[in-house]
Scaffold this motif. Structure first.
Motif, PDB file in Angstrom:
ATOM      1  N   LEU A 245       0.827  -1.199   0.000  1.00  0.00           N
ATOM      2  CA  LEU A 245       0.000   0.000   0.000  1.00  0.00           C
ATOM      3  C   LEU A 245       0.867   1.257   0.000  1.00  0.00           C
ATOM      4  CD1 LEU A 245      -3.242   0.514   2.055  1.00  0.00           C
ATOM      5  CD2 LEU A 245      -1.733   2.396   1.522  1.00  0.00           C
ATOM      6  N   ILE A 246       1.935   1.270   0.794  1.00  0.00           N
ATOM      7  CA  ILE A 246       2.844   2.423   0.818  1.00  0.00           C
ATOM      8  C   ILE A 246       3.398   2.687  -0.581  1.00  0.00           C
ATOM      9  CG2 ILE A 246       5.071   3.277   1.663  1.00  0.00           C
ATOM     10  CD1 ILE A 246       4.487   1.757   4.297  1.00  0.00           C
ATOM     11  N   GLY A 247       3.796   1.626  -1.263  1.00  0.00           N
ATOM     12  CA  GLY A 247       4.338   1.792  -2.603  1.00  0.00           C
ATOM     13  C   GLY A 247       3.309   2.321  -3.590  1.00  0.00           C
ATOM     14  N   LEU A 248       2.089   1.755  -3.539  1.00  0.00           N
ATOM     15  CA  LEU A 248       1.031   2.232  -4.425  1.00  0.00           C
ATOM     16  C   LEU A 248       0.672   3.689  -4.116  1.00  0.00           C
ATOM     17  CD1 LEU A 248      -1.500  -0.751  -4.601  1.00  0.00           C
ATOM     18  CD2 LEU A 248       0.150  -0.033  -6.335  1.00  0.00           C
ATOM     19  N   VAL A 365      -8.842  -4.916  10.827  1.00  0.00           N
ATOM     20  CA  VAL A 365      -7.794  -3.898  10.965  1.00  0.00           C
ATOM     21  C   VAL A 365      -7.720  -3.007   9.726  1.00  0.00           C
ATOM     22  CG1 VAL A 365      -6.399  -5.255  12.573  1.00  0.00           C
ATOM     23  CG2 VAL A 365      -6.040  -5.499  10.099  1.00  0.00           C
ATOM     24  N   ARG A 366      -8.768  -2.987   8.929  1.00  0.00           N
ATOM     25  CA  ARG A 366      -8.711  -2.248   7.656  1.00  0.00           C
ATOM     26  C   ARG A 366      -8.487  -0.756   7.857  1.00  0.00           C
ATOM     27  NH1 ARG A 366     -12.814  -4.418   5.336  1.00  0.00           N
ATOM     28  NH2 ARG A 366     -11.450  -5.939   4.299  1.00  0.00           N
ATOM     29  N   TYR A 367      -9.202  -0.143   8.772  1.00  0.00           N
ATOM     30  CA  TYR A 367      -9.068   1.299   9.002  1.00  0.00           C
ATOM     31  C   TYR A 367      -7.623   1.640   9.358  1.00  0.00           C
ATOM     32  CZ  TYR A 367     -11.114   5.902  10.244  1.00  0.00           C
ATOM     33  OH  TYR A 367     -11.462   7.232  10.290  1.00  0.00           O
ATOM     34  N   SER A 368      -7.046   0.895  10.286  1.00  0.00           N
ATOM     35  CA  SER A 368      -5.673   1.163  10.716  1.00  0.00           C
ATOM     36  C   SER A 368      -4.673   0.890   9.601  1.00  0.00           C
ATOM     37  CB  SER A 368      -5.321   0.310  11.943  1.00  0.00           C
ATOM     38  OG  SER A 368      -6.104   0.674  13.055  1.00  0.00           O
ATOM     39  N   GLY A 369      -4.840  -0.238   8.903  1.00  0.00           N
ATOM     40  CA  GLY A 369      -3.905  -0.605   7.851  1.00  0.00           C
ATOM     41  C   GLY A 369      -3.891   0.389   6.714  1.00  0.00           C
ATOM     42  N   VAL A 370      -5.073   0.774   6.235  1.00  0.00           N
ATOM     43  CA  VAL A 370      -5.146   1.739   5.136  1.00  0.00           C
ATOM     44  C   VAL A 370      -4.632   3.103   5.590  1.00  0.00           C
ATOM     45  CG1 VAL A 370      -6.682   2.970   3.562  1.00  0.00           C
ATOM     46  CG2 VAL A 370      -7.031   0.532   3.988  1.00  0.00           C
ATOM     47  N   SER A 371      -5.010   3.533   6.784  1.00  0.00           N
ATOM     48  CA  SER A 371      -4.581   4.846   7.277  1.00  0.00           C
ATOM     49  C   SER A 371      -3.061   4.931   7.395  1.00  0.00           C
ATOM     50  CB  SER A 371      -5.218   5.136   8.646  1.00  0.00           C
ATOM     51  OG  SER A 371      -6.617   5.265   8.541  1.00  0.00           O
ATOM     52  N   LEU A 372      -2.462   3.909   7.988  1.00  0.00           N
ATOM     53  CA  LEU A 372      -1.012   3.934   8.173  1.00  0.00           C
ATOM     54  C   LEU A 372      -0.289   3.897   6.829  1.00  0.00           C
ATOM     55  CD1 LEU A 372       1.447   3.892  10.009  1.00  0.00           C
ATOM     56  CD2 LEU A 372       1.245   1.391  10.116  1.00  0.00           C
ATOM     57  N   GLY A 373      -0.649   2.949   5.977  1.00  0.00           N
ATOM     58  CA  GLY A 373       0.033   2.818   4.697  1.00  0.00           C
ATOM     59  C   GLY A 373      -0.173   4.019   3.790  1.00  0.00           C
ATOM     60  N   PHE A 374      -1.411   4.509   3.703  1.00  0.00           N
ATOM     61  CA  PHE A 374      -1.703   5.653   2.842  1.00  0.00           C
ATOM     62  C   PHE A 374      -0.950   6.894   3.295  1.00  0.00           C
ATOM     63  CE2 PHE A 374      -4.272   9.405   1.819  1.00  0.00           C
ATOM     64  CZ  PHE A 374      -4.380   9.278   0.442  1.00  0.00           C
ATOM     65  N   ASN A 375      -0.890   7.121   4.594  1.00  0.00           N
ATOM     66  CA  ASN A 375      -0.239   8.329   5.086  1.00  0.00           C
ATOM     67  C   ASN A 375       1.282   8.254   5.008  1.00  0.00           C
ATOM     68  OD1 ASN A 375      -2.515  10.028   5.923  1.00  0.00           O
ATOM     69  ND2 ASN A 375      -2.958   8.381   7.348  1.00  0.00           N
ATOM     70  N   LEU A 376       1.843   7.067   5.202  1.00  0.00           N
ATOM     71  CA  LEU A 376       3.284   6.937   5.010  1.00  0.00           C
ATOM     72  C   LEU A 376       3.637   7.156   3.546  1.00  0.00           C
ATOM     73  CD1 LEU A 376       4.158   3.889   7.322  1.00  0.00           C
ATOM     74  CD2 LEU A 376       4.709   6.308   7.693  1.00  0.00           C
ATOM     75  N   GLY A 377       2.827   6.598   2.656  1.00  0.00           N
ATOM     76  CA  GLY A 377       3.052   6.840   1.237  1.00  0.00           C
ATOM     77  C   GLY A 377       2.838   8.300   0.881  1.00  0.00           C
ATOM     78  N   GLY A 378       1.903   8.944   1.584  1.00  0.00           N
ATOM     79  CA  GLY A 378       1.624  10.347   1.322  1.00  0.00           C
ATOM     80  C   GLY A 378       2.752  11.282   1.714  1.00  0.00           C
ATOM     81  N   ILE A 379       3.516  10.910   2.742  1.00  0.00           N
ATOM     82  CA  ILE A 379       4.643  11.748   3.164  1.00  0.00           C
ATOM     83  C   ILE A 379       5.627  11.932   2.018  1.00  0.00           C
ATOM     84  CG2 ILE A 379       6.677  11.855   4.654  1.00  0.00           C
ATOM     85  CD1 ILE A 379       5.066  10.546   6.826  1.00  0.00           C
ATOM     86  N   ILE A 380       5.950  10.822   1.359  1.00  0.00           N
ATOM     87  CA  ILE A 380       6.933  10.884   0.273  1.00  0.00           C
ATOM     88  C   ILE A 380       6.265  11.033  -1.088  1.00  0.00           C
ATOM     89  CG2 ILE A 380       8.769   9.670   1.465  1.00  0.00           C
ATOM     90  CD1 ILE A 380       7.804   7.066   0.269  1.00  0.00           C
ATOM     91  N   GLY A 381       4.930  11.031  -1.104  1.00  0.00           N
ATOM     92  CA  GLY A 381       4.181  11.186  -2.347  1.00  0.00           C
ATOM     93  C   GLY A 381       3.664  12.604  -2.483  1.00  0.00           C
TER      94      GLY A 381
END
Length: 451
Positions: A245-248, A365-381
Motif C-alpha cells: 500500500l505504501i508503494g502504491l 484492521v482495515r481502518y488502521s492498515g489503510v490509514s497507516l500505509g496511505f499516510n506513510l506513502g503520502g509523506i513521500i508522495g
C-alpha cells in the motif's frame, strides 16, 4: 426477495459512498486551495525578501502537514477499528473543516512577524492530523458497504471526492482571483476560499450523521471482540499488505499531484502564465477525472484492478515528458491540451487504487492498515511532490524536470503491482477467523452474497 436484498444493499452502498466522497472533498479542497494560493501566501507569511525561497517555504508547510498524517492515521485508525467507521469520520471531517476555516482568519507576517508562519504551520499540522484518519475511514466505509461485484464502482467514490475537492478549490480561487486586483487578493481575497470551508463543514457533518456504520464492521463485532491493538496486528500479520500500500500510495499520489495541483504552481510560478488562467485550467482538467473515475472503477470490477491500474501507470511513463514539454511552448491552448491528456491516466488510477487499498487488509484492521500505509506513502508522495518538482526546476533550470519525477514514480508503482494478487470480485475478509498473513481477500467469514 433477492431483488429487494440487492436493492437495499445498493442503497446502503450509495449512502456510504456519498459520505466518503463528502469528507475527502473537503480534505482535498483545503489541500488544493493552499497549493493554489502558494505564490500569494509565500509573500504574506514569509519575508518578502526571500523570493523563491519563500515559495519553497510555503510548499514546505504542505510537506510538514503530511509528516504528521501517520500520527493521525494511528490515532483515528485505532478508534475506527474499535468503535466504528461512522463516529470517527464525523470527528475527522469536523476537525479538518475547523482548521481550514481558521486559516482564513490568520494574521500575516506584516502584522505579527514570525508568529504568522508559525500559526499557519500549526493549523496545517492540525489539518494533517485529522486528514490522516479521513481516507482510511472513507475507504473502509465505502468498500465494506458495497456488494463485492460492484465494489470497484462504489469504492471509486472516495476518488470522486478528491476530484470534486480539487476542482472546487480551483474554481473558488480562480473566481476570487478574477474578481480582485493583485492588491485586493493580497489584502483579503486569499481569505475567502478558506472561509468557504465553514458551510461545507456543516453540510458534511449533517450528511454523515444520517449514514449508518459499515455492515461488515457491525457483523464483525457481533462475531468477535474488536482488536485491542489493531496497529500491532497490521505490523505483525499484514506487513506485506502494508508495504504494498505504501508503494502504491507513493506512486499514485506523486503522479496525481504533479498532474493536478502542482500544475498551478508550475504554470503560474515557473512558466509565468497568469494565476487566473492556471486556476481555470485546473478546473477544466479535473472535469476529466470526475467523468472517468467511476467508469474506471466499474471496469476494474469486470477486468480486474491490476490491469486498470497498470494502464494508468504506463500512461504516466509514456505521456509525462511530452505533456510537460507542450506546456512550456508559450501557448495556453497547448498547455490545456497537455494537461487534459495527462489527467486521463491520473483518472484511471484514481478510479481503482482506493478500492485496492481496502482489499489489502481484513475488516478487523482495515481502518488502521489503510490509514497507516496511505499516510506513510503520502509523506513521500503528495506531501513532497510539489516541493521536489519546484526544487528540481530550481536546481537544474530545466522546466520539464517534474516530468521525469512523474515517470520515476509511475515506474515504482508498476514494480509494486507485480507483488499484488488480483482481488476484484472476491469477498472482503473479516479477519475474525485465523487466516494466512497478507491474504486479505480470502473470505474468512461468509458475508451477504450478491445473489
Amino acid at each position: 426477495m433477492t431483488t429487494n436484498t440487492r436493492s437495499d444493499r445498493d442503497v446502503v452502498a450509495r449512502r456510504a459512498s456519498t459520505a466518503a466522497a463528502v469528507g475527502t472533498a473537503i480534505e482535498y479542497y483545503d489541500f488544493a486551495i493552499y497549493g493554489s494560493l502558494a505564490v500569494v501566501l509565500a509573500k504574506l507569511f514569509f519575508p518578502a525578501t526571500q523570493g523563491f525561497v519563500a515559495l519553497l517555504s510555503t510548499l514546505g508547510v504542505i510537506a510538514g502537514a503530511y509528516v504528521i498524517r501517520p500520527i493521525g492515521g494511528l490515532l483515528f485508525g485505532r478508534l475506527g477499528d474499535r468503535r466504528g467507521r461512522r463516529t470517527v469520520l464525523l470527528a475527522t471531517v469536523a476537525l479538518m473543516g475547523i482548521a481550514t476555516t481558521l486559516t482564513g482568519l490568520l494574521p500575516t507576517y506584516a502584522s505579527v512577524g514570525v508568529a504568522a508562519p508559525i500559526l499557519l504551520t500549526v493549523l496545517r499540522l492540525l489539518q494533517g492530523l485529522s486528514a490522516g484518519g479521513e481516507v482510511g475511514g472513507a475507504v473502509s466505509l465505502s468498500t465494506e458497504s458495497s456488494p463485492s461485484k460492484r465494489r470497484g464502482l462504489f469504492g471509486s467514490a472516495t476518488s470522486i471526492g478528491v476530484a470534486i475537492g480539487l476542482a472546487g478549490a480551483a474554481a473558488v480561487v480562480g473566481t476570487v482571483s478574477a474578481l480582485t486586483t493583485a492588491e485586493q487578493m493580497a489584502a483579503w481575497g486569499w481569505r475567502v476560499p478558506f472561509l468557504i470551508a465553514a458551510p461545507l463543514l456543516v453540510a458534511a457533518v449533517i450528511y454523515r450523521l444520517k449514514v449508518e456504520d459499515s455492515p461488515l464492521f457491525l457483523q464483525m463485532v457481533e462475531e468477535a471482540a474488536p482488536p485491542k491493538a489493531p496497529l500491532t496486528e497490521v505490523v505483525r500479520d499484514h506487513k506485506g499488505g502494508l508495504f504494498r500500500l505504501i508503494g502504491l500510495a507513493y506512486s499514485t499520489l506523486t503522479t496525481g499531484a504533479l498532474a493536478s495541483i502542482y500544475l498551478v504552481v508550475h504554470l503560474s510560478g515557473v512558466l509565468k502564465y497568469s494565476l487566473s488562467s492556471s486556476l481555470w485550467l485546473t478546473v477544466l482538467i479535473i472535469l476529466v477525472p470526475i467523468g472517468i473515475i467511476p467508469w474506471a472503477g466499474a471496469l476494474s470490477d469486470r477486468f480486474g484492478r491490476k490491469r486498470l491500474l497498470a494502464t494508468g501507470m504506463v500512461g504516466f511513463v509514456v505521456l509525462s515528458v511530452p505533456c510537460f514539454w507542450l506546456m512550456q511552448q508559450g501557448s495556453l491552448a497547448l498547455a490545456v491540451v497537455a494537461a487534459l491528456i495527462l489527467n486521463v491516466p491520473f483518472a484511471i488510477q484514481q478510479g481503482v487504487v482506493y478500492t485496492m487499498y481496502a482489499e489489502l487488509f481484513p475488516t478487523r484492521v482495515r481502518y488502521s492498515g489503510v490509514s497507516l500505509g496511505f499516510n506513510l506513502g503520502g509523506i513521500i508522495g503528495t506531501g513532497t511532490a510539489s516541493l521536489v518538482a519546484a526544487s528540481l526546476v530550481a536546481a537544474t533550470g530545466v522546466t520539464i524536470a517534474p516530468a521525469f519525477y512523474a515517470v520515476f514514480a509511475a515506474a515504482v508503482g508498476l514494480l509494486v503491482l507485480l507483488a499484488i494478487h488480483e482481488s476484484s470480485g472476491k469477498e472482503l475478509a473479516s479477519g475474525v477467523a485465523p487466516a494466512a498473513a497478507d491474504a486479505p481477500v480470502t473470505p474468512a467469514v461468509p458475508t451477504p452474497a450478491d445473489r
